[in-house]
Design a protein around this motif. Structure first.
Motif, short mmCIF file in Angstrom:
data_model
loop_
_atom_site.label_atom_id
_atom_site.label_comp_id
_atom_site.label_asym_id
_atom_site.label_seq_id
_atom_site.Cartn_x
_atom_site.Cartn_y
_atom_site.Cartn_z
N GLY B 264 -57.78 -30.02 -4.91
CA GLY B 264 -57.86 -30.55 -6.10
C GLY B 264 -57.70 -29.72 -7.29
O GLY B 264 -57.95 -29.79 -8.60
N VAL B 265 -56.98 -28.50 -7.01
CA VAL B 265 -56.71 -27.81 -8.10
C VAL B 265 -55.05 -28.06 -8.58
O VAL B 265 -54.25 -28.37 -7.92
CB VAL B 265 -56.27 -26.25 -7.49
CG1 VAL B 265 -55.97 -25.32 -8.66
CG2 VAL B 265 -57.92 -25.69 -7.08
N GLY B 266 -55.16 -28.46 -9.83
CA GLY B 266 -53.76 -28.69 -10.45
C GLY B 266 -52.86 -27.60 -10.87
O GLY B 266 -53.53 -26.67 -11.33
N ALA B 267 -51.78 -27.40 -10.49
CA ALA B 267 -50.82 -26.34 -10.78
C ALA B 267 -50.22 -26.43 -12.45
O ALA B 267 -49.85 -27.41 -12.75
CB ALA B 267 -49.86 -26.20 -9.85
N HIS B 268 -50.47 -25.26 -12.93
CA HIS B 268 -49.76 -25.21 -14.42
C HIS B 268 -48.63 -24.35 -14.28
O HIS B 268 -47.55 -24.69 -14.91
CB HIS B 268 -50.83 -24.73 -15.03
CG HIS B 268 -51.94 -25.63 -15.51
ND1 HIS B 268 -51.94 -26.81 -15.95
CD2 HIS B 268 -53.23 -25.53 -15.13
CE1 HIS B 268 -53.00 -27.55 -15.71
NE2 HIS B 268 -53.97 -26.52 -15.14
N PHE B 269 -48.40 -23.35 -13.58
CA PHE B 269 -47.21 -22.58 -13.53
C PHE B 269 -47.41 -22.02 -12.18
O PHE B 269 -48.35 -21.42 -11.52
CB PHE B 269 -46.76 -21.63 -14.68
CG PHE B 269 -47.83 -20.77 -15.08
CD1 PHE B 269 -47.93 -19.54 -14.56
CD2 PHE B 269 -48.65 -20.91 -16.34
CE1 PHE B 269 -48.64 -18.48 -14.94
CE2 PHE B 269 -49.71 -19.88 -16.78
CZ PHE B 269 -49.67 -18.51 -15.89
N HIS B 270 -45.95 -21.41 -11.69
CA HIS B 270 -45.76 -20.50 -10.36
C HIS B 270 -45.30 -19.32 -10.79
O HIS B 270 -45.09 -18.20 -9.78
CB HIS B 270 -45.13 -21.60 -9.52
CG HIS B 270 -45.68 -22.53 -8.85
ND1 HIS B 270 -45.70 -23.91 -9.30
CD2 HIS B 270 -46.53 -22.46 -7.67
CE1 HIS B 270 -46.43 -24.48 -8.58
NE2 HIS B 270 -46.85 -23.74 -7.61
N LYS B 271 -44.59 -19.32 -11.83
CA LYS B 271 -43.62 -18.16 -12.05
C LYS B 271 -43.72 -17.79 -13.79
O LYS B 271 -43.74 -18.75 -14.38
CB LYS B 271 -42.10 -18.44 -11.63
CG LYS B 271 -41.69 -18.38 -10.34
CD LYS B 271 -40.25 -18.67 -9.92
CE LYS B 271 -39.88 -18.42 -8.41
NZ LYS B 271 -38.61 -18.68 -8.46
N VAL B 272 -43.75 -16.67 -13.72
CA VAL B 272 -43.22 -16.10 -15.22
C VAL B 272 -42.24 -15.06 -15.38
O VAL B 272 -42.02 -14.27 -14.48
CB VAL B 272 -44.69 -15.68 -15.80
CG1 VAL B 272 -44.55 -14.83 -17.12
CG2 VAL B 272 -45.82 -16.44 -15.78
N GLU B 273 -41.63 -15.11 -16.73
CA GLU B 273 -40.25 -14.33 -16.63
C GLU B 273 -40.91 -12.77 -16.94
O GLU B 273 -41.00 -12.40 -18.21
CB GLU B 273 -39.49 -14.93 -17.82
CG GLU B 273 -38.12 -14.11 -18.24
CD GLU B 273 -37.10 -14.01 -17.27
OE1 GLU B 273 -37.51 -14.84 -16.25
OE2 GLU B 273 -36.13 -13.43 -17.39
#
Lengths: 401, 401
Positions: B264-273
């Motif tokens: 039930g964990v919602g993803a907000h981001f996977h990568k950052v510049e």
């Protein structure tokens, strides 16, 4: 009467680093290493891929283009079984060991899988060593990676784990025993009766001990009788540092100096030329340091930072453990008259162009309320002066902004 | 791809201060107050002497000279029984209550005891109020002495005790669960087999949690199987913050994202510049924040400081909890080429005239050894640049010098 510097020097002459101990590293943040740490292995322990992609022979891809046969897949934690022959490639993950005879890695973004067994490469010309971290490139077995005297930060704890250490020889956190004294003192939740005051100094000193990186140990309140004080002081003398709150001024009921003498504590000084906090006792028994701090809360706080904290830091191995004093500019004009060098509570702020220190309104050594939100003391000289904005004064930094 | 600032804003949007709790104050150093604190009594609770000496009637000593009859002796903690009549004085100690009808205190240094009952005074003319601190002068019952939002320093803990508080409503220390992942990871004392690496990130992250003021909770190593990861992640999700080390890059065996989604964990981001540390996961389940940090140790360290620490500070109540970035001058020339904005390890020093930041020799995101003795990262822009001494760059401060 001793100056603050003379008194600090006396204290530091008697403070020696605690003997190192082999300790687990779980609570070692901020402690000092007492041994050189050598790596017990090469790191990386094998030639490893720095990318997800394909391990190849550079000779197969002089222009960076070609189609190769995929012979194996190697994840991190797995070991390749097959050497890479001419025209072959091994699918490889970041961190995985390079297969024998491969000498470069093409990252997955420059590839296209044609079917389960063949991969098309479209990279720049592949150079030997491309995307490979060779065995021992970070460190070689026997390399000293941390030296005696290092103060352990999170990255050092990571490094120690890398070379296999879950324990190391460290200078331990000194235990600092705190003893409040006085018939008039009651603990916080209690309502003081006539002539009584609440014990504000013990919670403050215990927090200062913790802030200094040491381990606080509270002994409670010693009453103004030898049979109450003596066993508590005796217990406190088993710690490397004993801090007594109150009981060291020249008043009649100050039994503390007598009990200390009886228990073999030799006195080094009783007074220091400063304000607040003139009556401050320092003595030793063997390697145990004994401080008698004034009962007034602000005096107590300042004296801890000026004398106890440097001693604690020295016990923790820091050679340069004098208090953090810096000549910093006043943020505002400030008129002040005093008969002794005075540590005046102030707010220290730091901006991109430097520090600013601003004295706060303050009514003297009992006025703890004024100190909320302060993190420093400005040292003003004796005399009646109009100090100017931008003028520099020595500042005792209690908490870095 | 998100910029670091965009990613930080997303994290902080989901981080809310933990609910306040009534807590004992023993471990409250650095925590935030969640109530206004009013004094429950006048301080001082009685007119009190600020000196050891004699309580007198100023009218008896208009020139400061005279001989008075000593009627009583009052120590701190005692209550005077007799009022002071004309021609009389009471021996009084610092902190003791003033006897009735006295309106000044002559300090003991200006007196000479003639016999047990008479004292000779040789002072300047005695003024009413001399050496007396009147009841309520420091604070009155009902006065608010500390406000919601105060971050408790040692002096505040003393002040809380002064007004009778051994407990207060505080924003608690967030528990931060740390889970290492990967079949190839072994704990420090163990010698890694082929393809294995030691777990350097967990000890490092746990120390970073502690340095941020939060409470570390180590879950151990989750293996690359759902039945190993799931119960551990499930346990970690009960903490306000779960930090996963490794397992979030795009590799095949990265099961972690799937298990997180299942739970039930919602993803907000996977990568950052950014560099190091591009693959970083942030998600939430309810109010629980979940960070998946890169496995490379330096990436992991930087990502913690850039994303996890600000979140932890926000949970602890700090409104301004963005990372400590300052534009600070380079101490040396530095040539650097990079394809992404790069956080480069550096040593930050502070002198009286300001800060200086010096990059250290560094071989990339796996090179933890380079970080020993560093306390900051300089943010260099993408491109091939000759940076000059004195030029200012944003600096991420990990530990104030």
């Amino acid at each position: 009467m001793l100056t603050v510097i003379e008194a600090q020097n006396l204290v530091l002459q008697h403070a020696r680093p605690l003997p190192a101990e082999l300790m687990r590293l779980d609570d070692a943040l901020g402690l000092m290493l007492a041994e050189d740490i050598a790596s017990d292995l090469d790191i990386p322990p094998y030639d490893k891929s720095m990318m997800d992609g394909y391990a190849v022979r550079s000779a197969d891809l002089p222009q960076g283009n070609g189609v190769l046969t995929v012979i194996e897949e190697v994840m991190a934690g797995q070991t390749p079984r097959l050497p890479v022959a001419a025209g072959q490639a091994t699918r490889i993950m970041t961190g995985a060991p390079l297969p024998a005879d491969a000498d470069g890695v093409v990252k997955v973004e420059c590839t296209r899988l044609l079917d389960g067994h063949r991969v098309e490469i479209a990279d720049a010309p592949v150079k030997p060593g491309q995307n490979i971290l060779y065995r021992g490139r970070e460190m070689r077995r026997g390399d000293v990676v941390l030296k005696t005297g290092a103060v352990l930060g999170p990255q050092d704890l990571g490094l120690l784990a890398t070379v296999g250490r879950a324990e190391a020889r460290l200078v331990p956190r000194p235990r600092v025993a705190v003893l409040s004294t006085g018939d008039e003192v009651v603990e916080a939740p209690q309502m003081p009766g006539p002539g009584q005051i609440r014990n504000s100094n013990a919670p403050m000193l215990l927090a200062q001990v913790r802030r200094a990186g040491a381990a606080p140990h509270y002994l409670g309140i010693g009453r103004d009788r030898v049979d109450s004080l003596r066993p508590l002081i005796d217990e406190g003398l088993r710690a490397p540092v004993l801090v007594l709150s109150g009981g060291v001024s020249a008043g009649k009921l100050d039994l503390v100096p007598g009990v200390l003498a009886d228990l073999g504590v030799g006195a080094h000084f009783h007074k220091v030329e400063m304000k607040p906090g003139k009556p401050i006792f320092f003595g030793t028994r063997g390697s145990t340091l004994v401080f008698g701090l004034p009962g007034n809360p602000v005096s107590s706080l300042v004296c801890f930072e000026l004398f106890v904290r440097p001693a604690v830091r020295r016990l923790m191995g820091h050679a340069d453990s004098a208090p953090r004093m810096r000549p910093l500019p006043l943020g505002d004009d400030f008129a002040y008259k005093t008969d002794r060098p005075t540590y005046y509570p102030a707010r220290l702020d730091v901006a991109d162009d430097g520090w600013r220190v601003r004295p706060v309104p303050w009514f003297g050594s009992a006025d703890l309320r004024a100190l909320s939100g302060t993190n420093a003391f400005v040292l003003f000289p004796a005399g009646d002066h109009q100090h100017r904005q931008g003028q520099r004064f020595p500042v005792l930094i209690c908490d870095t902004p």
